[in-house]
Scaffold this motif. Sequence first.
Motif, short mmCIF file in Angstrom:
data_model
loop_
_atom_site.label_atom_id
_atom_site.label_comp_id
_atom_site.label_asym_id
_atom_site.label_seq_id
_atom_site.Cartn_x
_atom_site.Cartn_y
_atom_site.Cartn_z
N LEU A 1 1.24 4.16 -2.91
CA LEU A 1 1.07 5.57 -2.58
C LEU A 1 2.28 6.38 -3.03
O LEU A 1 2.16 7.45 -3.63
CB LEU A 1 0.85 5.74 -1.08
CG LEU A 1 -0.53 5.46 -0.53
CD1 LEU A 1 -0.53 5.56 0.98
CD2 LEU A 1 -1.56 6.43 -1.12
N ALA A 2 3.48 5.87 -2.74
CA ALA A 2 4.69 6.60 -3.09
C ALA A 2 4.86 6.70 -4.60
O ALA A 2 5.22 7.75 -5.14
CB ALA A 2 5.91 5.91 -2.47
N ARG A 3 4.59 5.61 -5.30
CA ARG A 3 4.67 5.62 -6.76
C ARG A 3 3.69 6.64 -7.34
O ARG A 3 4.00 7.38 -8.27
CB ARG A 3 4.38 4.22 -7.29
CG ARG A 3 3.96 4.11 -8.74
CD ARG A 3 5.07 4.38 -9.73
NE ARG A 3 4.62 4.02 -11.07
CZ ARG A 3 5.21 4.40 -12.19
NH1 ARG A 3 6.30 5.16 -12.13
NH2 ARG A 3 4.75 4.03 -13.36
N THR A 4 2.48 6.70 -6.79
CA THR A 4 1.49 7.65 -7.27
C THR A 4 1.94 9.09 -7.00
O THR A 4 1.80 9.97 -7.86
CB THR A 4 0.13 7.39 -6.59
OG1 THR A 4 -0.31 6.08 -6.95
CG2 THR A 4 -0.90 8.40 -7.00
N VAL B 1 1.97 10.19 4.21
CA VAL B 1 3.06 9.70 3.37
C VAL B 1 3.45 10.76 2.35
O VAL B 1 2.61 11.29 1.63
CB VAL B 1 2.65 8.40 2.64
CG1 VAL B 1 3.77 7.92 1.73
CG2 VAL B 1 2.30 7.32 3.66
N LYS B 2 4.74 11.06 2.32
CA LYS B 2 5.32 11.91 1.28
C LYS B 2 6.43 11.12 0.60
O LYS B 2 6.84 10.06 1.08
CB LYS B 2 5.83 13.21 1.88
CG LYS B 2 4.72 14.09 2.44
CD LYS B 2 5.20 15.48 2.78
CE LYS B 2 4.03 16.37 3.20
NZ LYS B 2 4.46 17.77 3.44
N HIS C 1 0.85 -1.20 0.00
CA HIS C 1 0.00 0.00 0.00
C HIS C 1 0.88 1.25 0.00
O HIS C 1 0.63 2.22 -0.73
CB HIS C 1 -0.90 -0.03 1.22
CG HIS C 1 -2.02 0.96 1.20
ND1 HIS C 1 -3.05 0.89 0.30
CD2 HIS C 1 -2.26 2.05 1.98
CE1 HIS C 1 -3.90 1.90 0.53
NE2 HIS C 1 -3.44 2.62 1.54
N VAL C 2 1.95 1.22 0.79
CA VAL C 2 2.89 2.34 0.86
C VAL C 2 3.63 2.48 -0.48
O VAL C 2 3.85 3.60 -0.96
CB VAL C 2 3.87 2.16 2.02
CG1 VAL C 2 4.88 3.30 2.08
CG2 VAL C 2 3.12 2.06 3.35
N LEU D 1 9.77 5.31 5.66
CA LEU D 1 8.91 4.14 5.59
C LEU D 1 9.37 3.13 4.55
O LEU D 1 9.27 1.92 4.75
CB LEU D 1 7.47 4.57 5.26
CG LEU D 1 6.78 5.47 6.26
CD1 LEU D 1 5.46 6.00 5.68
CD2 LEU D 1 6.53 4.73 7.57
N LEU D 2 9.86 3.62 3.42
CA LEU D 2 10.14 2.77 2.27
C LEU D 2 11.37 3.26 1.54
O LEU D 2 11.54 4.48 1.34
CB LEU D 2 8.94 2.79 1.31
CG LEU D 2 9.13 2.11 -0.05
CD1 LEU D 2 9.13 0.60 0.09
CD2 LEU D 2 8.04 2.55 -1.04
N ASP D 3 12.21 2.32 1.15
CA ASP D 3 13.36 2.62 0.29
C ASP D 3 13.32 1.62 -0.85
O ASP D 3 13.61 0.44 -0.67
CB ASP D 3 14.66 2.49 1.10
CG ASP D 3 15.90 2.83 0.29
OD1 ASP D 3 15.77 3.33 -0.84
OD2 ASP D 3 17.02 2.57 0.79
N LEU D 4 12.92 2.09 -2.05
CA LEU D 4 12.67 1.21 -3.18
C LEU D 4 13.56 1.60 -4.35
O LEU D 4 13.64 2.78 -4.70
CB LEU D 4 11.19 1.31 -3.60
CG LEU D 4 10.64 0.19 -4.47
CD1 LEU D 4 10.43 -1.08 -3.64
CD2 LEU D 4 9.31 0.62 -5.10
#
Length: 342
Positions: free
Chosen positions: A251-254, A284-285, A247-248, A331-334
């Motif tokens: 959101l980040a991709r969007t 989320v940013k 989900h994160v 939150l995320l490192d992609l």
Amino acid sequence: MSKTNSGFFFEDYSVGQTLIHAVPRTVSGGERALYHALYPARHALYSSDSFAQNCGLQASPIDDLAAFHVVFGKTVPDISLNAVANLGYAEGRWLKPVWAGDTLRSESEVIGLKQNSNGKTGVVYVRTRGLNQPDEVVLEYCRWVMVRKKDLDAPAPETVLPELSKVIPADQLVVPEGLNFSNYDFALAGEPHRWGDYEIGEKIDHVDGVTIEEAEHMMATRLWQNTAKVHFDLTVRPEGRLIYGGHVISLARTLSFNGLANAQMIVGLNAGAHANPCMAGDTVKAWSEVLEKAETATPGVGAIRLRLVATKGGEPFQLRTEEGRYRPEVLLDLDYWALMPI
């Protein structure tokens, strides 16, 4: 004999084990509409049949991450129903577009095991493949998950750590058959920025933010048929339901559309880490960094490698502490590859 399924625990896995996941799912425009409503996704190639046809495709495919979530969701009852956390990803490749009407199913192979020193949990490494109705592989990826032990006295398995590529070489990325950006409409896509306009090392603050609502997360996780207990059951995680990491990612991709509207298709997933838990109420940013660029053999199509970072506060472009740990707001490192018009 019990007819219910309590899921696999760490001691139930063995290297080389193959898991055929239930239940196949036929995707349609309904998945697209819900995906766009939840996140909301707006890359043109996944929003418009006519735009996609102008780029050489038969129609607008199902969003790449929507396909990923469907394939991922199938694996949860067998891999992460009793998980503590989903730890990381590697060697992800999108091999064929998914079209409305396709039926997707998933299968996984256990490729590594390592019991943790506390003796209560262990890490399970799997390679998952998503297949369509003719049994063509549409996407594949590796992930590793921390899973609880049920029998704490069960002996630790031999440690097997798979050798996984840190980056997918650009020449192993698959450009969908027919895709051609020679007649790409930048005005309709939303931004004028081409592959050549981005510099390696460039960082982009995507500016916007989305506050995660409990109801939206629950709907999204059910949409992907993700049954992991930590996302639903407060008796498993009394401090709050953990937001599904996918989900994160979506959101980040969007959010990255603002600055990367022309990074149309995700075709490779090099690495990923859910650095800190995400809970309902977090805003989320996202920001991105250009890591690498490569040409492809397809007319007008370039590949761009991006680091996508999602945060729940703090200043953009801040990733790690002085000690090298992820900052608490990350939150995320992609790390992923996308296709972009040259």
